[in-house]
Design an enzyme around this catalytic site. Structure first.
Site, PDB file in Angstrom:
ATOM      1  N   CYS A 195       0.863  -1.166   0.000  1.00 59.75           N
ATOM      2  CA  CYS A 195       0.000   0.000   0.000  1.00 59.75           C
ATOM      3  C   CYS A 195       0.905   1.222   0.000  1.00 59.75           C
ATOM      4  O   CYS A 195       2.112   1.100   0.162  1.00 59.75           O
ATOM      5  CB  CYS A 195      -0.844   0.040   1.273  1.00 59.75           C
ATOM      6  SG  CYS A 195      -1.731  -1.497   1.572  1.00 59.75           S
ATOM      7  N   ARG A 205       1.341   1.762  -5.841  1.00 57.84           N
ATOM      8  CA  ARG A 205       1.547   0.729  -4.829  1.00 57.84           C
ATOM      9  C   ARG A 205       0.259  -0.021  -4.483  1.00 57.84           C
ATOM     10  O   ARG A 205       0.289  -1.025  -3.769  1.00 57.84           O
ATOM     11  CB  ARG A 205       2.103   1.356  -3.540  1.00 57.84           C
ATOM     12  CG  ARG A 205       3.378   2.138  -3.737  1.00 57.84           C
ATOM     13  CD  ARG A 205       3.861   2.705  -2.427  1.00 57.84           C
ATOM     14  NE  ARG A 205       4.150   1.637  -1.489  1.00 57.84           N
ATOM     15  CZ  ARG A 205       5.279   0.959  -1.442  1.00 57.84           C
ATOM     16  NH1 ARG A 205       6.235   1.254  -2.284  1.00 57.84           N
ATOM     17  NH2 ARG A 205       5.451   0.004  -0.571  1.00 57.84           N
ATOM     18  N   TRP A 226      -3.783  -1.832  -1.264  1.00 57.37           N
ATOM     19  CA  TRP A 226      -3.821  -3.054  -2.079  1.00 57.37           C
ATOM     20  C   TRP A 226      -4.142  -4.164  -1.083  1.00 57.37           C
ATOM     21  O   TRP A 226      -3.320  -4.518  -0.243  1.00 57.37           O
ATOM     22  CB  TRP A 226      -2.469  -3.288  -2.737  1.00 57.37           C
ATOM     23  CG  TRP A 226      -2.447  -4.413  -3.714  1.00 57.37           C
ATOM     24  CD1 TRP A 226      -2.841  -4.370  -5.018  1.00 57.37           C
ATOM     25  CD2 TRP A 226      -1.982  -5.753  -3.483  1.00 57.37           C
ATOM     26  NE1 TRP A 226      -2.656  -5.590  -5.604  1.00 57.37           N
ATOM     27  CE2 TRP A 226      -2.131  -6.469  -4.685  1.00 57.37           C
ATOM     28  CE3 TRP A 226      -1.458  -6.418  -2.374  1.00 57.37           C
ATOM     29  CZ2 TRP A 226      -1.775  -7.798  -4.819  1.00 57.37           C
ATOM     30  CZ3 TRP A 226      -1.102  -7.745  -2.500  1.00 57.37           C
ATOM     31  CH2 TRP A 226      -1.268  -8.425  -3.718  1.00 57.37           C
ATOM     32  N   ASN A 259       1.297  -0.198   5.903  1.00 57.57           N
ATOM     33  CA  ASN A 259       1.621  -0.949   4.680  1.00 57.57           C
ATOM     34  C   ASN A 259       2.351  -2.208   5.126  1.00 57.57           C
ATOM     35  O   ASN A 259       3.421  -2.114   5.719  1.00 57.57           O
ATOM     36  CB  ASN A 259       2.519  -0.090   3.775  1.00 57.57           C
ATOM     37  CG  ASN A 259       3.161  -0.904   2.667  1.00 57.57           C
ATOM     38  OD1 ASN A 259       2.569  -1.856   2.172  1.00 57.57           O
ATOM     39  ND2 ASN A 259       4.370  -0.531   2.276  1.00 57.57           N
ATOM     40  N   GLY A 260       1.772  -3.371   4.861  1.00 57.53           N
ATOM     41  CA  GLY A 260       2.426  -4.618   5.273  1.00 57.53           C
ATOM     42  C   GLY A 260       1.407  -5.624   5.762  1.00 57.53           C
ATOM     43  O   GLY A 260       0.211  -5.485   5.503  1.00 57.53           O
ATOM     44  N   GLU A 320       8.848 -11.679 -21.927  1.00 58.78           N
ATOM     45  CA  GLU A 320       8.543 -10.319 -21.481  1.00 58.78           C
ATOM     46  C   GLU A 320       7.402  -9.715 -22.314  1.00 58.78           C
ATOM     47  O   GLU A 320       6.514  -9.049 -21.777  1.00 58.78           O
ATOM     48  CB  GLU A 320       9.822  -9.469 -21.554  1.00 58.78           C
ATOM     49  CG  GLU A 320       9.658  -7.986 -21.253  1.00 58.78           C
ATOM     50  CD  GLU A 320       9.158  -7.683 -19.845  1.00 58.78           C
ATOM     51  OE1 GLU A 320       9.035  -8.595 -19.011  1.00 58.78           O
ATOM     52  OE2 GLU A 320       8.833  -6.505 -19.599  1.00 58.78           O
ATOM     53  N   LYS A 325       3.892  -8.413 -20.804  1.00 59.18           N
ATOM     54  CA  LYS A 325       3.378  -7.046 -21.007  1.00 59.18           C
ATOM     55  C   LYS A 325       1.930  -7.093 -21.502  1.00 59.18           C
ATOM     56  O   LYS A 325       1.083  -6.358 -21.027  1.00 59.18           O
ATOM     57  CB  LYS A 325       4.199  -6.281 -22.042  1.00 59.18           C
ATOM     58  CG  LYS A 325       5.538  -5.762 -21.635  1.00 59.18           C
ATOM     59  CD  LYS A 325       5.545  -4.663 -20.606  1.00 59.18           C
ATOM     60  CE  LYS A 325       5.491  -5.218 -19.215  1.00 59.18           C
ATOM     61  NZ  LYS A 325       6.713  -5.619 -18.573  1.00 59.18           N
ATOM     62  N   GLU A 333      -0.550  -8.453 -18.677  1.00 65.12           N
ATOM     63  CA  GLU A 333      -0.787  -7.651 -17.476  1.00 65.12           C
ATOM     64  C   GLU A 333      -1.563  -6.371 -17.750  1.00 65.12           C
ATOM     65  O   GLU A 333      -2.305  -5.913 -16.895  1.00 65.12           O
ATOM     66  CB  GLU A 333       0.492  -7.384 -16.684  1.00 65.12           C
ATOM     67  CG  GLU A 333       1.505  -6.485 -17.314  1.00 65.12           C
ATOM     68  CD  GLU A 333       2.743  -6.316 -16.455  1.00 65.12           C
ATOM     69  OE1 GLU A 333       2.662  -6.424 -15.224  1.00 65.12           O
ATOM     70  OE2 GLU A 333       3.818  -6.065 -17.032  1.00 65.12           O
ATOM     71  N   HIS A 341       6.771 -29.168 -29.475  1.00 62.28           N
ATOM     72  CA  HIS A 341       6.576 -30.070 -28.334  1.00 62.28           C
ATOM     73  C   HIS A 341       5.240 -29.818 -27.630  1.00 62.28           C
ATOM     74  O   HIS A 341       5.057 -30.237 -26.489  1.00 62.28           O
ATOM     75  CB  HIS A 341       7.743 -29.919 -27.347  1.00 62.28           C
ATOM     76  CG  HIS A 341       9.063 -30.268 -27.959  1.00 62.28           C
ATOM     77  ND1 HIS A 341       9.402 -31.555 -28.307  1.00 62.28           N
ATOM     78  CD2 HIS A 341      10.102 -29.484 -28.339  1.00 62.28           C
ATOM     79  CE1 HIS A 341      10.609 -31.553 -28.847  1.00 62.28           C
ATOM     80  NE2 HIS A 341      11.049 -30.308 -28.890  1.00 62.28           N
ATOM     81  N   LYS A 353       2.589  -1.803  -8.222  1.00 65.76           N
ATOM     82  CA  LYS A 353       3.924  -1.582  -8.761  1.00 65.76           C
ATOM     83  C   LYS A 353       4.985  -2.277  -7.931  1.00 65.76           C
ATOM     84  O   LYS A 353       5.945  -2.818  -8.444  1.00 65.76           O
ATOM     85  CB  LYS A 353       4.194  -0.075  -8.813  1.00 65.76           C
ATOM     86  CG  LYS A 353       5.529   0.306  -9.416  1.00 65.76           C
ATOM     87  CD  LYS A 353       5.556  -0.003 -10.893  1.00 65.76           C
ATOM     88  CE  LYS A 353       6.908   0.243 -11.517  1.00 65.76           C
ATOM     89  NZ  LYS A 353       7.022  -0.438 -12.817  1.00 65.76           N
TER      90      LYS A 353
HETATM   91  O1  M6R Z   1      10.386  -4.107  -8.501  1.00 64.58           O
HETATM   92  P1  M6R Z   1      10.736  -5.459  -9.046  1.00 64.58           P
HETATM   93  O2  M6R Z   1      11.551  -5.380 -10.296  1.00 64.58           O
HETATM   94  O3  M6R Z   1      11.377  -6.352  -8.032  1.00 64.58           O
HETATM   95  O4  M6R Z   1       9.345  -6.093  -9.441  1.00 64.58           O
HETATM   96  C1  M6R Z   1       9.255  -7.401  -9.915  1.00 64.58           C
HETATM   97  C2  M6R Z   1       7.914  -7.653 -10.537  1.00 64.58           C
HETATM   98  O5  M6R Z   1       6.888  -7.477  -9.608  1.00 64.58           O
HETATM   99  C3  M6R Z   1       7.658  -6.718 -11.733  1.00 64.58           C
HETATM  100  O6  M6R Z   1       8.661  -6.832 -12.693  1.00 64.58           O
HETATM  101  C4  M6R Z   1       6.297  -7.056 -12.376  1.00 64.58           C
HETATM  102  O7  M6R Z   1       6.340  -8.297 -12.978  1.00 64.58           O
HETATM  103  C5  M6R Z   1       5.902  -5.969 -13.370  1.00 64.58           C
HETATM  104  N1  M6R Z   1       4.506  -5.713 -13.255  1.00 64.58           N
HETATM  105  C6  M6R Z   1       6.165  -6.336 -14.778  1.00 64.58           C
HETATM  106  O8  M6R Z   1       5.744  -5.388 -15.688  1.00 64.58           O
END
Ligand code: M6R
Length: 615
Positions: A2, A27, A75, A101-102, A488, A492, A495, A511, A610
């Site tokens: 959060c 966050r 969150w 937060n936690g 990747e 993208k 998500e 396979h 994030k």
């Molecule tokens: O802050 P970090 O690089 O440790 O975060 C890792 C993942 O949570 C982050 O890369 C996540 O997969 C992103 N949403 C990807 O776009």
């Protein structure tokens, strides 16, 4: 996971807290709340939804006055996102307020005990348990707020960054952290407390980052007192000067942060290698590597730990370190690694990659690696983050704040750092010829211009996006260095647009995944004219003969793939090893445009945050 903001000073707190919460929405953004103290009463507004919903609610409830305030953007972990579970939470007496937060892991037994002692709970949260525990301690032992917070925190298991306010001590906020980040902005006659420095950047550039297991008593017109929560020892506050500016964290004319961050890549890649890559002199110098080069050279192996996009950057690094420096590399999901009793020795070097530097699983994997004697090197973006402080040494990526939840510039700058590391180690080991070393340095130096050219694929990416925006599924294929780019690209897309997407090594198609191919399946194939080109062309033919729709990322001037593919996106030529820095650009743009066309919230996709500071 959060965002929290607190203010105590001479200004109206509400606008500062609200603006700060908006900057921290990356966050978490499923609910939000604010508390203002106007000298007489605690006024609280809370709501499900975003900070903009909170603004409407607090205006209608008139909870906007006072020069002490705290706010929270959530969150959800314990309890669904709704008004009641939103923070701040008040104690039963109504005198204490908390933002958190936690996660308090042992909240259930604590809650039972408090219920036995007559406490009543209104929410399903662990946080409401904590504030009542603080109140209980305070009343039982007749303690001041700071001491009561300290005693209570010594009873909890879990992670927290908290701010606590007590109407009986109206000039004071008590802040504490364990496992979740907390920064204190120190102004003239005012203090700001937040999950990161963005809420207070325009007010002060002086900040204190609390360390784990530290608490701060922040009082108006008095020096900040920092103590160790466990043993009560006083800690000298270390005030550091912040490196980011406000412009860096605003959208700069782009419709979304993600697009802004995609377009920032030429510049931030330059920032990443600035002062480290001296191509004409044939030098790569990175302080964290120079100081510890023997550790790398004598390592039995390098273990890379990361999550999400950072894990993909780790996979690219595996290819590049093994190829150039000839050191065995293993890449692990931090979340798996930390729980599988891994074999780690003091002959291992662990590289932890993280944009935020706060990812809970990566942090835990680092701690485990350190306990087992490994040397841990961090590759982080956020300066002063927990991971950057927890690691023995490291290299910042210098990408600047990344606000869009989908990582873009973090990925390319991570690859830039890891490529420089691989080349530097190869040079030290003598596993690369002088001429190759020099050639790569020169090529890396001009990568920003090539990234700029790759960004010119925006229009064609948009056209292709319009054709496939309603596809329910999508495959991404690549080989060698571009296999992680395929992963990747798929991440993208899924998500931010919620389209199901899978990334595969192109040769794995036969396979299993090839069974998915029909005329409705778009397949993005990364096919630059390098090492595996002919093999990838064969894979494209296999898709073509099953009527799959092929979107190919090719090197400028390619003819062979152009003949086979339904669409091609041309990028500049490069060496194999540096191609991920270019091939990834049209994939970012493609997923961005598809998400926009589908009406998705690009910067804040559903269910995500994030910075994943919970496991
Ligand atoms: O802050 P970090 O690089 O440790 O975060 C890792 C993942 O949570 C982050 O890369 C996540 O997969 C992103 N949403 C990807 O776009």
């Amino acid at each position: 996971m959060c965002g929290i903001v607190g203010y105590i000073g001479y200004r109206e707190a509400y606008p500062i807290v609200i603006k700060g919460l908006k900057r921290l929405e990356y966050r978490g953004y499923d609910s939000a709340g604010v508390m203002l103290y106007d000298g007489k009463a605690l006024n609280v507004s809370k709501t499900k939804g975003k900070v903009s919903n909170l603004e409407e609610k607090s205006a209608s409830e008139n909870t906007i006055n006072g020069s002490i305030g705290m706010g929270h953007t959530r969150w959800a972990t314990h309890g669904v996102p709704n008004d009641v579970n939103s923070h701040p939470h008040l104690s039963n007496s109504g005198e204490l307020a908390i933002i958190h937060n936690g996660i308090i892991e042992n909240y259930e037994p604590l809650k039972k005990e408090l219920i036995n002692r007559g406490y009543v709970f209104h929410s399903d949260t662990d946080t409401e348990v904590l504030i009542n525990l603080i109140e209980d301690v305070q009343k039982k032992d007749k303690l001041k707020l700071g001491k009561a917070v300290q005693v209570a925190l010594n009873q909890v298991v879990g992670a927290y960054a908290i701010c606590v306010f007590d109407t009986k001590k109206p000039n004071e906020i008590v802040a504490a952290r364990l496992g979740s980040p907390l920064a204190i902005g120190v102004g003239e006659g005012e203090f700001f407390i937040a999950s990161d420095a963005s809420p207070f950047i325009e007010y002060t550039s002086n900040a204190i980052y609390l360390e784990d297991e530290e608490m701060a008593i922040v009082r108006l017109y008095k020096p900040i007192k920092i103590r160790k929560i466990k043993d009560d020892t006083l800690v000298d506050p270390y005030v550091q000067e912040l490196q980011m500016n406000l412009e860096q964290i605003e959208k700069g004319g782009y419709e979304h942060f993600m697009l802004k961050e995609i377009y920032e890549q030429p510049n931030v890649i330059k920032d990443t290698y600035r002062g480290r890559l001296l191509a004409n002199s044939g030098i790569i110098q990175m302080a964290g590597i120079e100081d510890n080069i023997e550790k790398f050279l004598n390592a039995d192996r390098i273990l890379i730990i990361a999550c999400g996009t950072s894990w993909h950057a780790g996979l690219v690094a595996e290819y590049i370190i093994e190829e150039f420096a000839r050191i065995p590399v293993e890449v692990e999901y931090a979340s798996e690694f930390r729980y599988r009793n891994p074999i780690i020795t003091n002959k291992d070097v662990v590289i932890a990659i993280s944009q935020s530097g706060e990812t809970a699983d990566t942090l835990a994997a680092i701690k485990l690696s350190k306990e087992k004697g490994a040397f841990v090197f961090g590759v982080c973006n956020v300066v002063g983050s927990s991971i950057s402080r927890e690691t023995h040494a490291g290299a910042y990526t210098h990408a600047g704040p990344e606000i869009g939840v989908a990582s873009t510039k973090a990925f390319t700058t991570q690859i830039t750092v890891l490529t420089m590391m691989a080349l530097r180690l190869a040079k030290a080991k003598g596993t690369i010829s002088n001429s190759d070393f020099h050639r790569y340095l020169l090529e890396l130096e001009v990568i920003p211009e090539k990234v700029m050219e790759a960004l010119q694929t925006n229009d064609i990416s948009k056209e292709i996006a319009a054709i496939y925006k309603d596809a329910p599924n999508c495959l991404y294929l690549g080989r060698g260095y571009n296999f992680p780019v395929a992963l990747e690209g798929a991440l993208k897309l899924k998500e931010i647009s919620y389209i199901h997407a899978e990334g595969y090594p192109a040769a794995e198609m036969k396979h299993g995944p090839i069974a998915l191919i029909d005329e409705k399946m778009p397949v993005v194939v990364i096919a630059p004219k390098q090492n595996h080109y002919d093999k990838v062309v064969s894979n494209i033919q296999e898709i073509k003969s099953r009527s799959g729709k092929i979107i190919a990322i090719v090197t400028k001037g390619d003819v062979q793939v152009k003949d086979l593919a339904d669409h091609v996106i041309e990028i500049p030529d490069s060496s194999d090893a540096l191609s991920p820095l270019l091939t990834t650009i049209p994939l970012q743009l493609l997923s961005y445009h598809i998400a926009v066309m589908r009406g998705c919230n690009v910067d804040q996709p559903r269910n995500l945050a994030k910075s994943v500071t919970v496991e």
